[in-house]
Write an enzyme that holds these catalytic residues in place. Sequence first.
Site, mmCIF file in Angstrom:
data_model
loop_
_atom_site.group_PDB
_atom_site.id
_atom_site.type_symbol
_atom_site.label_atom_id
_atom_site.label_comp_id
_atom_site.label_asym_id
_atom_site.label_seq_id
_atom_site.Cartn_x
_atom_site.Cartn_y
_atom_site.Cartn_z
ATOM 1 C CD GLU A 179 -3.079 0.973 2.233
ATOM 2 O OE1 GLU A 179 -3.294 -0.130 2.784
ATOM 3 O OE2 GLU A 179 -3.689 2.007 2.525
ATOM 4 N NE ARG A 184 -9.669 0.030 9.038
ATOM 5 C CZ ARG A 184 -10.948 -0.059 8.625
ATOM 6 N NH1 ARG A 184 -11.780 -0.906 9.212
ATOM 7 N NH2 ARG A 184 -11.392 0.687 7.648
ATOM 8 N NE ARG A 215 -6.986 -10.813 3.657
ATOM 9 C CZ ARG A 215 -6.937 -11.883 2.866
ATOM 10 N NH1 ARG A 215 -5.864 -12.635 2.840
ATOM 11 N NH2 ARG A 215 -7.966 -12.198 2.113
ATOM 12 C CD GLU A 255 -8.584 -4.699 5.271
ATOM 13 O OE1 GLU A 255 -9.513 -3.972 4.872
ATOM 14 O OE2 GLU A 255 -7.621 -4.268 5.913
HETATM 15 N N1 MTE Z 1 -6.256 -11.525 -1.392
HETATM 16 C C1 MTE Z 1 -5.171 -11.928 -2.092
HETATM 17 N N2 MTE Z 1 -5.243 -13.079 -2.793
HETATM 18 N N3 MTE Z 1 -4.003 -11.218 -2.083
HETATM 19 C C2 MTE Z 1 -3.880 -10.048 -1.361
HETATM 20 O O1 MTE Z 1 -2.835 -9.417 -1.376
HETATM 21 N N4 MTE Z 1 -5.002 -8.446 0.161
HETATM 22 C C3 MTE Z 1 -6.056 -8.255 1.157
HETATM 23 C C4 MTE Z 1 -7.413 -8.692 0.600
HETATM 24 N N5 MTE Z 1 -7.315 -9.977 -0.023
HETATM 25 C C5 MTE Z 1 -5.019 -9.604 -0.606
HETATM 26 C C6 MTE Z 1 -6.206 -10.379 -0.680
HETATM 27 C C7 MTE Z 1 -6.180 -6.891 1.633
HETATM 28 S S1 MTE Z 1 -5.122 -6.352 2.810
HETATM 29 C C8 MTE Z 1 -7.166 -6.046 1.205
HETATM 30 S S2 MTE Z 1 -7.372 -4.512 1.867
HETATM 31 C C9 MTE Z 1 -8.093 -6.437 0.128
HETATM 32 O O2 MTE Z 1 -7.809 -7.737 -0.378
HETATM 33 C C10 MTE Z 1 -7.979 -5.409 -0.997
HETATM 34 O O3 MTE Z 1 -8.745 -5.729 -2.101
HETATM 35 P P1 MTE Z 1 -10.334 -5.460 -2.198
HETATM 36 O O4 MTE Z 1 -10.575 -4.124 -1.614
HETATM 37 O O5 MTE Z 1 -10.573 -5.512 -3.649
HETATM 38 O O6 MTE Z 1 -10.978 -6.558 -1.436
HETATM 39 N N1 HPA Z 2 -7.398 0.709 5.403
HETATM 40 C C1 HPA Z 2 -6.351 0.696 4.570
HETATM 41 N N2 HPA Z 2 -5.657 1.759 4.270
HETATM 42 C C2 HPA Z 2 -6.017 2.919 4.824
HETATM 43 C C3 HPA Z 2 -7.093 2.984 5.687
HETATM 44 C C4 HPA Z 2 -7.822 1.826 5.996
HETATM 45 O O1 HPA Z 2 -8.796 1.854 6.761
HETATM 46 N N3 HPA Z 2 -7.204 4.259 6.100
HETATM 47 C C5 HPA Z 2 -6.210 4.942 5.491
HETATM 48 N N4 HPA Z 2 -5.494 4.136 4.713
HETATM 49 MO MO1 MOS Z 3 -5.410 -3.836 3.076
HETATM 50 S S1 MOS Z 3 -4.357 -3.834 4.839
HETATM 51 O O1 MOS Z 3 -6.295 -2.385 3.562
HETATM 52 O O2 MOS Z 3 -4.221 -3.303 2.019
#
Ligand code: MTE
Ligand code: HPA
Ligand code: MOS
Length: 785
Positions: free
Chosen positions: A234, A312, A344, A724
Amino acid sequence: MTSTVGKNIPHDSATGHVTGESLFIDDIPFAKNELIADFFGSPVAHGKILSLDLSEAQKIPGIVGLYTYQDLGGKNLFGPILQDEYLLAEELCEFLGQPIVIIAGENRKAIAKAKAGIKIQMEELTPVLTIDNAIENQQFLGDPKRIATGNVEKAFEEAAHLWEGVFCNAGQEHFYLESQAAIVYPGEYDTLTVYSSTQNPSEVQEVIAHVLGLGQHQVVCVTKRMGGAFGGKECQATHPATMASLVALKTKRPTRIIFNKDDDMRVTGKRHPFQNQYKVAFTKEGLITALKVDFHSDGGYAADLSPSVLGRAMAHAENAYFIPNVEITGRVCKTNFPPNTAFRGFGGPQGVATMENIIEEIAFILQKDAYDIRTLNCYGVEERNQTPYGEIVQKNFLPQIFKDLGERAHYKNRLSQIQAFNQQSKTHLKGISMTPVKFGISFNTTFLNQANALVNIYLDGTVQVSTGATEMGQGVNTKIRQLVADALSIDIDSVIVMPTSTEKNNNTSATAASSGTDLNGKAAVDACAKIRSRLAEFASEYFAERQKDLKASPEHIVFENGQIFDNRSPQESLSFKQLLRLAYQKRISLGERGFYATPGVNFDWTTGKGNPFLYYTTGCAVSEVLIDRFTGDLTVLQVDILMDIGKPINPGIDKGQITGAFIQGMGWVTTEDLRYSETGELLSHSPTTYKIPNIQDLPQIFNVDWIENGDNTINIKQSKAVGEPPLLLAISVWTAVKHALSFVSNGNVPKLRIPATNEEILTRLTDYKKPNSTTQPGSYEQVGV
Ligand code: MTE
Ligand code: HPA
Ligand code: MOS
């Protein structure tokens, strides 16, 4: 050609990942003239650079350039919240391995020689390597934070029971399979095209432009996919991308940077360790009347996202429970580690684990079952539903999920069997626990809750869609494809989601906070709706012209199964392709940009109040564990999960997300153990010493399910974010271990840290056998029970 929303469309990389066709950064063929970039890092966790001699390294054949902060024109500092992070250390080094020199070479052998040839003299300073030490020194990052409601002190005074203690959790390595990586191609007008394995192409673009003194319009960042990210990309994909960009700009040669696994583990941030002091008041029935928690996270040397992660954690400190009097405070500690970052759950797991630990302890003290304590305190549906920060928990299915899952998993029956088992078995112990999650969906930084999308329709009826969402395995591209096909009522095979690029979508937020589909899906559908409305207007006129008694009225135009007609005379229709051709000839635009900003979200840290989340994703898990009394060996016997994920856009992908997140969380609370030397060096920096779950660690029985819920009308297609939240359900494995230990703890509250490794469990078991053991390390105190 009915809509695929709600159906199991395969992940758009499912085949490619298996055949090897999917491209990751290092699969991009080498360009003529390409350079490799790497870095030389600080030999100590804390120290001053007295001298740096690059003369020998410079002479090594194949070395093209060595760059220090002095090559950056004074724009070395950046960061997503505070601008306190250095691309290259200047005088002071603040963590072991902190990049000091960027090395550009023709090949890796030359780079290895150059690294060995760099001479550095340091004045070593005492590193701060613990939260306690940082507190002692009053070393913090960002401002203190506070969320409060009611009157905690008064409730403590009136309490039947008071209990206090300290809860500690260690960090977690992201362990994505593709390390941090980028390739940069220099172009005309000092432009750079950057291929980066990042969740956040806009931030990569912004930081490169800032550090190198370019305009953002000179930098394009492209992300096809990541080989996993989990929050670790990120913010922290930015550093390698900027390093390679510097080399590309200086040398005018394409430049590739790929961290090896060991370096990646050593120099990138992790999930935050936390140390949380808590005090809780409760009645003799176990109803919680007041809660006070003081959070301290280990932020590493720079802020990164730590203030938001702490926020958070604090907004999840009460988890699924209504507590009338609450005071939550928190600080980020500054230590000599790499900046800890998003992972996550983003602080949620640390907040929730603190609460679930407290519930287990209340249950133990009152000699009641923890499930009963949990259901007693659970947020209500119509009342007892306001969070400490003021948001109302709407459409709450948690009480129902507790009940349903309790029955489905035969919780009470199994609890009695476990009690009997533990009385009789001399070799093993069992434990069982059900924990809930209530995860707030939206970035907790309000302005980040926005997205834009670009939809281009071609004359053959096919569609390219581009958004700021990045694919990291979670299936966001597949879901957006489904949504776009649905919005245009066309076949899914006519839609492709294009690589993410800042050239097409500007100023995007990271794909994070589980809201990738919520935000970008909405923006894409918005673009489709605009095109569709133009097409409907055109079609209405077209049909009216051809039928005398029909007055043009776009509201009567129907898009269905790839056909377009006026529902007052459906016998005449156009195919999507025919309509497009006609519209094009009438010079109607077949491309559009969409936008979405989450409505109604806000939060104010000066008051600690607001509605930070659009809705909550909730659920419960029951875990049963088996412990070998002689070795501490832990087996997860059975896990049953029941969630509320609304109406899934793609149930198969969501099941994968729930399963994967749970297992990743299980790794955090059980086997994943970051070990550091006394000098702050990460010792467990490879898969040989850092134990993520493998196939043999999976629960022997693993049931994943969700309830029927079409009520989440506030979000796209009544879905709920899923990426998450299920990670936090793995806390039930840890509380189950704590439950098992409670059978042998000689009347003492069993203490346990995260991770509960076999070693940690064995240490606790051994402790109970010592005469007069309290099993409690000094900092745990029981008050007035
Ligand atoms: N799933 C896979 N296969 N690989 C990843 O890196 N990241 C997680 C989750 N699932 C991840 C994953 C995290 S930290 C987040 S915030 C969400 O996917 C981000 O994607 P989304 O917002 O489309 O669910
Ligand atoms: N999740 C992930 N990234 C972020 C968030 C959050 O809630 N807030 C600011 N950056
Ligand atoms: Mo997920 S920790 O918000 O990339």
